[in-house]
Design a protein around this motif. Structure first.
Motif, PDB file in Angstrom:
ATOM      1  N   CYS A  18       0.806  -1.220   0.000  1.00 20.27           N
ATOM      2  CA  CYS A  18       0.000   0.000   0.000  1.00 20.27           C
ATOM      3  C   CYS A  18       0.842   1.274   0.000  1.00 20.27           C
ATOM      4  O   CYS A  18       0.310   2.360   0.168  1.00 20.27           O
ATOM      5  CB  CYS A  18      -0.923   0.009   1.213  1.00 20.27           C
ATOM      6  SG  CYS A  18      -2.141  -1.302   1.178  1.00 20.27           S
ATOM      7  N   SER A  19       2.123   1.159  -0.177  1.00 23.80           N
ATOM      8  CA  SER A  19       3.000   2.315  -0.147  1.00 23.80           C
ATOM      9  C   SER A  19       2.609   3.318  -1.229  1.00 23.80           C
ATOM     10  O   SER A  19       2.299   2.958  -2.362  1.00 23.80           O
ATOM     11  CB  SER A  19       4.454   1.890  -0.351  1.00 23.80           C
ATOM     12  OG  SER A  19       5.274   3.025  -0.456  1.00 23.80           O
ATOM     13  N   LYS A  20       2.633   4.572  -0.875  1.00 22.57           N
ATOM     14  CA  LYS A  20       2.333   5.631  -1.825  1.00 22.57           C
ATOM     15  C   LYS A  20       3.571   6.039  -2.612  1.00 22.57           C
ATOM     16  O   LYS A  20       3.484   6.856  -3.520  1.00 22.57           O
ATOM     17  CB  LYS A  20       1.755   6.841  -1.092  1.00 22.57           C
ATOM     18  CG  LYS A  20       0.375   6.595  -0.534  1.00 22.57           C
ATOM     19  CD  LYS A  20      -0.160   7.855   0.099  1.00 22.57           C
ATOM     20  CE  LYS A  20      -1.594   7.659   0.542  1.00 22.57           C
ATOM     21  NZ  LYS A  20      -2.159   8.930   1.021  1.00 22.57           N
ATOM     22  N   ASN A  22       5.447   5.123  -5.243  1.00 20.83           N
ATOM     23  CA  ASN A  22       5.414   4.220  -6.388  1.00 20.83           C
ATOM     24  C   ASN A  22       5.444   5.019  -7.686  1.00 20.83           C
ATOM     25  O   ASN A  22       5.320   6.243  -7.687  1.00 20.83           O
ATOM     26  CB  ASN A  22       4.174   3.311  -6.317  1.00 20.83           C
ATOM     27  CG  ASN A  22       2.882   4.084  -6.238  1.00 20.83           C
ATOM     28  OD1 ASN A  22       2.672   5.046  -6.972  1.00 20.83           O
ATOM     29  ND2 ASN A  22       1.998   3.690  -5.333  1.00 20.83           N
ATOM     30  N   GLU A  24       3.304   5.168 -10.116  1.00 19.55           N
ATOM     31  CA  GLU A  24       2.032   5.821 -10.437  1.00 19.55           C
ATOM     32  C   GLU A  24       1.938   7.207  -9.798  1.00 19.55           C
ATOM     33  O   GLU A  24       1.589   8.190 -10.462  1.00 19.55           O
ATOM     34  CB  GLU A  24       0.867   4.954  -9.966  1.00 19.55           C
ATOM     35  CG  GLU A  24      -0.488   5.523 -10.296  1.00 19.55           C
ATOM     36  CD  GLU A  24      -1.633   4.642  -9.817  1.00 19.55           C
ATOM     37  OE1 GLU A  24      -2.763   5.148  -9.793  1.00 19.55           O
ATOM     38  OE2 GLU A  24      -1.403   3.477  -9.465  1.00 19.55           O
ATOM     39  N   ASN A  25       2.249   7.312  -8.510  1.00 21.25           N
ATOM     40  CA  ASN A  25       2.192   8.619  -7.841  1.00 21.25           C
ATOM     41  C   ASN A  25       3.337   9.525  -8.281  1.00 21.25           C
ATOM     42  O   ASN A  25       3.159  10.738  -8.383  1.00 21.25           O
ATOM     43  CB  ASN A  25       2.187   8.438  -6.325  1.00 21.25           C
ATOM     44  CG  ASN A  25       0.845   7.950  -5.829  1.00 21.25           C
ATOM     45  OD1 ASN A  25      -0.169   8.112  -6.494  1.00 21.25           O
ATOM     46  ND2 ASN A  25       0.828   7.343  -4.663  1.00 21.25           N
ATOM     47  N   LEU A  41      -0.646  13.646  -1.974  1.00 21.71           N
ATOM     48  CA  LEU A  41      -0.421  12.585  -2.945  1.00 21.71           C
ATOM     49  C   LEU A  41       0.390  11.431  -2.375  1.00 21.71           C
ATOM     50  O   LEU A  41       0.004  10.272  -2.506  1.00 21.71           O
ATOM     51  CB  LEU A  41       0.286  13.161  -4.177  1.00 21.71           C
ATOM     52  CG  LEU A  41       0.608  12.193  -5.304  1.00 21.71           C
ATOM     53  CD1 LEU A  41      -0.675  11.626  -5.912  1.00 21.71           C
ATOM     54  CD2 LEU A  41       1.432  12.899  -6.368  1.00 21.71           C
ATOM     55  N   ILE A  42       1.529  11.738  -1.714  1.00 19.34           N
ATOM     56  CA  ILE A  42       2.422  10.656  -1.265  1.00 19.34           C
ATOM     57  C   ILE A  42       2.646  10.601   0.250  1.00 19.34           C
ATOM     58  O   ILE A  42       3.431   9.794   0.719  1.00 19.34           O
ATOM     59  CB  ILE A  42       3.778  10.684  -2.003  1.00 19.34           C
ATOM     60  CG1 ILE A  42       4.479  12.034  -1.882  1.00 19.34           C
ATOM     61  CG2 ILE A  42       3.596  10.307  -3.450  1.00 19.34           C
ATOM     62  CD1 ILE A  42       5.826  12.099  -2.577  1.00 19.34           C
ATOM     63  N   GLY A  43       1.952  11.432   1.003  1.00 14.28           N
ATOM     64  CA  GLY A  43       2.037  11.369   2.456  1.00 14.28           C
ATOM     65  C   GLY A  43       3.142  12.235   3.043  1.00 14.28           C
ATOM     66  O   GLY A  43       3.785  13.014   2.348  1.00 14.28           O
ATOM     67  N   TRP A  59      10.870  10.672   0.560  1.00 11.16           N
ATOM     68  CA  TRP A  59       9.905   9.672   0.986  1.00 11.16           C
ATOM     69  C   TRP A  59      10.491   8.308   0.644  1.00 11.16           C
ATOM     70  O   TRP A  59      11.105   8.146  -0.403  1.00 11.16           O
ATOM     71  CB  TRP A  59       8.599   9.827   0.220  1.00 11.16           C
ATOM     72  CG  TRP A  59       7.806  11.035   0.557  1.00 11.16           C
ATOM     73  CD1 TRP A  59       6.687  11.075   1.339  1.00 11.16           C
ATOM     74  CD2 TRP A  59       8.014  12.382   0.140  1.00 11.16           C
ATOM     75  NE1 TRP A  59       6.203  12.346   1.436  1.00 11.16           N
ATOM     76  CE2 TRP A  59       7.004  13.176   0.703  1.00 11.16           C
ATOM     77  CE3 TRP A  59       8.981  13.002  -0.657  1.00 11.16           C
ATOM     78  CZ2 TRP A  59       6.921  14.549   0.490  1.00 11.16           C
ATOM     79  CZ3 TRP A  59       8.898  14.359  -0.868  1.00 11.16           C
ATOM     80  CH2 TRP A  59       7.883  15.118  -0.294  1.00 11.16           C
TER      81      TRP A  59
END
Length: 84
Positions: A18-20, A22, A24-25, A41-43, A59
């Motif tokens: 579930c990591s943001k 990636n 795609e992001n 978007l990515i935390g 990140w």
């Protein structure tokens, strides 16, 4: 005890999936975005450092990461490493 270990292992695998951080992001990042937009978007970043209006935030970890450089509150440049 065995069932708890399996449950913990399963949770860790799901959390990693579930990591943001990636590809795609990463593809959604754009120069000029605000810090708030990037964090939505990515935390929250793993770490940030900066001086005199310039900030660099990262990140992820040593294998998979996204790095964003800000001028003031706006994205100036960004890069990714090991993204899938």
């Amino acid at each position: 005890m065995f069932i708890r270990r399996i449950a913990l292992l399963s949770f860790c695998v799901l959390l990693a999936a579930c990591s943001k951080v990636n590809q795609e992001n990463y593809a959604k990042l754009k120069a000029g975005m605000t810090k708030a937009e990037v964090e939505a978007l990515i935390g929250e970043p793993t770490e940030c450092a900066g001086a005199i209006g310039l900030t660099s935030c990262t990140w992820g970890d040593e294998k998979t990461s996204i790095s964003v450089q800000y001028a003031g509150d706006k994205v100036m440049m960004f890069s990714g490493n090991g993204l899938k």
